[in-house]
Design a protein around this motif. Structure first.
Motif, PDB file in Angstrom:
ATOM      1  N   ARG A  94      62.348  28.912  70.530  1.00 57.92           N
ATOM      2  CA  ARG A  94      60.992  28.604  70.082  1.00 57.92           C
ATOM      3  C   ARG A  94      60.792  27.093  69.952  1.00 57.92           C
ATOM      4  NH1 ARG A  94      58.433  30.027  64.317  1.00 57.92           N
ATOM      5  NH2 ARG A  94      56.443  28.964  64.613  1.00 57.92           N
ATOM      6  N   LEU A  95      61.762  26.402  69.378  1.00 61.43           N
ATOM      7  CA  LEU A  95      61.653  24.951  69.226  1.00 61.43           C
ATOM      8  C   LEU A  95      61.617  24.252  70.583  1.00 61.43           C
ATOM      9  CD1 LEU A  95      64.039  24.394  66.198  1.00 61.43           C
ATOM     10  CD2 LEU A  95      61.549  24.181  66.208  1.00 61.43           C
ATOM     11  N   ARG A  96      62.316  24.792  71.547  1.00 60.40           N
ATOM     12  CA  ARG A  96      62.336  24.219  72.893  1.00 60.40           C
ATOM     13  C   ARG A  96      60.939  24.228  73.511  1.00 60.40           C
ATOM     14  NH1 ARG A  96      66.311  27.252  74.422  1.00 60.40           N
ATOM     15  NH2 ARG A  96      67.918  25.885  73.635  1.00 60.40           N
ATOM     16  N   GLN A  97      60.078  25.134  73.034  1.00 59.54           N
ATOM     17  CA  GLN A  97      58.748  25.291  73.615  1.00 59.54           C
ATOM     18  C   GLN A  97      57.623  24.763  72.728  1.00 59.54           C
ATOM     19  OE1 GLN A  97      58.349  29.402  74.745  1.00 59.54           O
ATOM     20  NE2 GLN A  97      60.344  29.405  75.727  1.00 59.54           N
ATOM     21  N   THR A  98      57.943  24.125  71.614  1.00 56.49           N
ATOM     22  CA  THR A  98      56.924  23.611  70.694  1.00 56.49           C
ATOM     23  C   THR A  98      56.528  22.204  71.121  1.00 56.49           C
ATOM     24  OG1 THR A  98      57.821  24.915  68.886  1.00 56.49           O
ATOM     25  CG2 THR A  98      56.402  23.072  68.274  1.00 56.49           C
ATOM     26  N   PHE A  99      55.288  22.046  71.604  1.00 56.27           N
ATOM     27  CA  PHE A  99      54.848  20.750  72.118  1.00 56.27           C
ATOM     28  C   PHE A  99      53.552  20.250  71.493  1.00 56.27           C
ATOM     29  CE2 PHE A  99      57.207  22.606  75.738  1.00 56.27           C
ATOM     30  CZ  PHE A  99      58.238  21.678  75.779  1.00 56.27           C
ATOM     31  N   SER A 100      53.041  20.932  70.484  1.00 54.84           N
ATOM     32  CA  SER A 100      51.743  20.543  69.950  1.00 54.84           C
ATOM     33  C   SER A 100      51.828  20.177  68.474  1.00 54.84           C
ATOM     34  CB  SER A 100      50.740  21.682  70.119  1.00 54.84           C
ATOM     35  OG  SER A 100      51.089  22.763  69.264  1.00 54.84           O
ATOM     36  N   GLU A 101      50.811  19.454  68.021  1.00 57.39           N
ATOM     37  CA  GLU A 101      50.682  19.109  66.606  1.00 57.39           C
ATOM     38  C   GLU A 101      50.623  20.380  65.766  1.00 57.39           C
ATOM     39  OE1 GLU A 101      50.080  16.751  63.163  1.00 57.39           O
ATOM     40  OE2 GLU A 101      50.618  16.095  65.169  1.00 57.39           O
ATOM     41  N   GLY A 102      49.835  21.334  66.203  1.00 54.17           N
ATOM     42  CA  GLY A 102      49.722  22.603  65.488  1.00 54.17           C
ATOM     43  C   GLY A 102      51.048  23.337  65.419  1.00 54.17           C
ATOM     44  N   GLY A 103      51.795  23.288  66.494  1.00 53.30           N
ATOM     45  CA  GLY A 103      53.120  23.911  66.513  1.00 53.30           C
ATOM     46  C   GLY A 103      54.061  23.261  65.514  1.00 53.30           C
ATOM     47  N   ALA A 104      54.015  21.924  65.423  1.00 48.47           N
ATOM     48  CA  ALA A 104      54.852  21.196  64.457  1.00 48.47           C
ATOM     49  C   ALA A 104      54.454  21.558  63.029  1.00 48.47           C
ATOM     50  CB  ALA A 104      54.731  19.695  64.691  1.00 48.47           C
ATOM     51  N   GLN A 105      53.159  21.655  62.777  1.00 48.82           N
ATOM     52  CA  GLN A 105      52.694  22.025  61.441  1.00 48.82           C
ATOM     53  C   GLN A 105      53.120  23.450  61.078  1.00 48.82           C
ATOM     54  OE1 GLN A 105      48.498  21.174  61.653  1.00 48.82           O
ATOM     55  NE2 GLN A 105      48.810  19.009  61.185  1.00 48.82           N
ATOM     56  N   GLU A 106      53.073  24.330  62.052  1.00 49.67           N
ATOM     57  CA  GLU A 106      53.495  25.715  61.818  1.00 49.67           C
ATOM     58  C   GLU A 106      54.989  25.780  61.498  1.00 49.67           C
ATOM     59  OE1 GLU A 106      53.451  29.667  61.116  1.00 49.67           O
ATOM     60  OE2 GLU A 106      51.720  28.353  61.306  1.00 49.67           O
ATOM     61  N   ILE A 107      55.781  25.014  62.222  1.00 53.59           N
ATOM     62  CA  ILE A 107      57.223  24.958  61.949  1.00 53.59           C
ATOM     63  C   ILE A 107      57.442  24.504  60.506  1.00 53.59           C
ATOM     64  CG2 ILE A 107      59.377  23.720  62.507  1.00 53.59           C
ATOM     65  CD1 ILE A 107      58.620  25.761  64.660  1.00 53.59           C
ATOM     66  N   CYS A 108      56.745  23.457  60.090  1.00 55.73           N
ATOM     67  CA  CYS A 108      56.887  22.955  58.724  1.00 55.73           C
ATOM     68  C   CYS A 108      56.484  24.017  57.697  1.00 55.73           C
ATOM     69  CB  CYS A 108      56.067  21.681  58.522  1.00 55.73           C
ATOM     70  SG  CYS A 108      56.300  20.958  56.886  1.00 55.73           S
ATOM     71  N   ARG A 109      55.396  24.715  57.943  1.00 54.34           N
ATOM     72  CA  ARG A 109      54.957  25.774  57.010  1.00 54.34           C
ATOM     73  C   ARG A 109      56.031  26.859  56.869  1.00 54.34           C
ATOM     74  NH1 ARG A 109      49.816  24.623  59.116  1.00 54.34           N
ATOM     75  NH2 ARG A 109      49.972  26.120  60.817  1.00 54.34           N
ATOM     76  N   GLU A 110      56.642  27.216  57.988  1.00 61.03           N
ATOM     77  CA  GLU A 110      57.657  28.265  57.944  1.00 61.03           C
ATOM     78  C   GLU A 110      58.918  27.792  57.220  1.00 61.03           C
ATOM     79  OE1 GLU A 110      58.273  30.371  61.665  1.00 61.03           O
ATOM     80  OE2 GLU A 110      56.172  29.980  62.195  1.00 61.03           O
ATOM     81  N   VAL A 111      59.302  26.542  57.448  1.00 62.15           N
ATOM     82  CA  VAL A 111      60.461  25.998  56.731  1.00 62.15           C
ATOM     83  C   VAL A 111      60.131  25.902  55.242  1.00 62.15           C
ATOM     84  CG1 VAL A 111      62.001  24.020  56.472  1.00 62.15           C
ATOM     85  CG2 VAL A 111      61.316  24.756  58.758  1.00 62.15           C
ATOM     86  N   ARG A 112      58.933  25.470  54.937  1.00 64.94           N
ATOM     87  CA  ARG A 112      58.481  25.381  53.535  1.00 64.94           C
ATOM     88  C   ARG A 112      58.574  26.762  52.861  1.00 64.94           C
ATOM     89  NH1 ARG A 112      53.616  22.779  54.222  1.00 64.94           N
ATOM     90  NH2 ARG A 112      54.681  20.781  53.932  1.00 64.94           N
ATOM     91  N   ALA A 113      58.214  27.797  53.580  1.00 63.59           N
ATOM     92  CA  ALA A 113      58.250  29.154  53.021  1.00 63.59           C
ATOM     93  C   ALA A 113      59.682  29.579  52.692  1.00 63.59           C
ATOM     94  CB  ALA A 113      57.609  30.150  53.996  1.00 63.59           C
ATOM     95  N   THR A 114      60.644  29.104  53.472  1.00 68.29           N
ATOM     96  CA  THR A 114      62.046  29.441  53.189  1.00 68.29           C
ATOM     97  C   THR A 114      62.613  28.543  52.097  1.00 68.29           C
ATOM     98  OG1 THR A 114      63.062  27.903  54.777  1.00 68.29           O
ATOM     99  CG2 THR A 114      62.402  30.087  55.612  1.00 68.29           C
TER     100      THR A 114
END
Length: 173
Positions: A7-27
């Motif tokens: 999934r990280l290999r395919q994340t190329f957008s600002e929105g994708g980066a923000q989503e990754i951060c939200r998911e890490v924040r949730a953990t």
């Protein structure tokens, strides 16, 4: 959707980066996420992980304080400019005390802040970090200012010129 290397290999957008951060924040496990993905040998995975971490708050990034030296090593050793810039961005947001001074990293920052071949984002981050490290020692601050004064400023982008001027005029920080 779980965070994976694929999934990280395919994340190329600002929105994708923000989503990754939200998911890490949730953990609540920024350190575990960083250890798992930030140092990945696939620069796309590392870049996306770092990009996601740049969206974290300063308080959240405090978890990464324990791997600051590993982040510094990565910034100095990577060949990928995106990974270097994002890693420097995170380092710049971490706490740095007088006893944390690494002369190899200071030398790296001094070299890259004046290198006209370097990207402006990396130059400015290196200049900010060099300033922070030099601020602990008057003799190093004097050397930093001499280096800044010696720059052939016509070759640099406006962001570099502005930050240089602010440091030399005592208006940075």
């Amino acid at each position: 959707m779980a965070i994976t290397s694929e999934r990280l290999r395919q994340t190329f957008s600002e929105g994708g980066a923000q989503e990754i951060c939200r998911e890490v924040r949730a953990t609540g496990d920024f350190l575990g996420f960083a250890r798992r993905y930030v140092f990945d040998s696939d620069y796309r995975v590392a870049r996306s992980a770092l990009w996601g971490l740049t969206k974290a708050t300063g308080k959240e990034l405090l978890e990464l304080q324990v791997i600051r030296n590993e982040l510094i090593d990565q910034a100095m050793q990577t060949e990928n400019s995106s990974v270097r810039r994002l890693t420097l961005n995170i380092i710049e947001r971490l706490k740095m005390d007088e006893e944390d001074l690494r002369t190899d990293f200071l030398d790296f920052c001094l070299e890259h802040m004046v290198s006209i071949e370097e990207f402006p984002g990396i130059q400015t981050l290196c200049m900010k970090l060099a300033f922070r490290m030099c601020s602990f020692y008057p003799e190093l601050m004097y050397e930093l200012k001499r280096t800044l004064e010696a720059m052939e400023i016509d070759y640099y982008k406006p962001a570099i010129k502005c930050l240089r001027k602010r440091i030399l005029n005592g208006r940075y920080r």
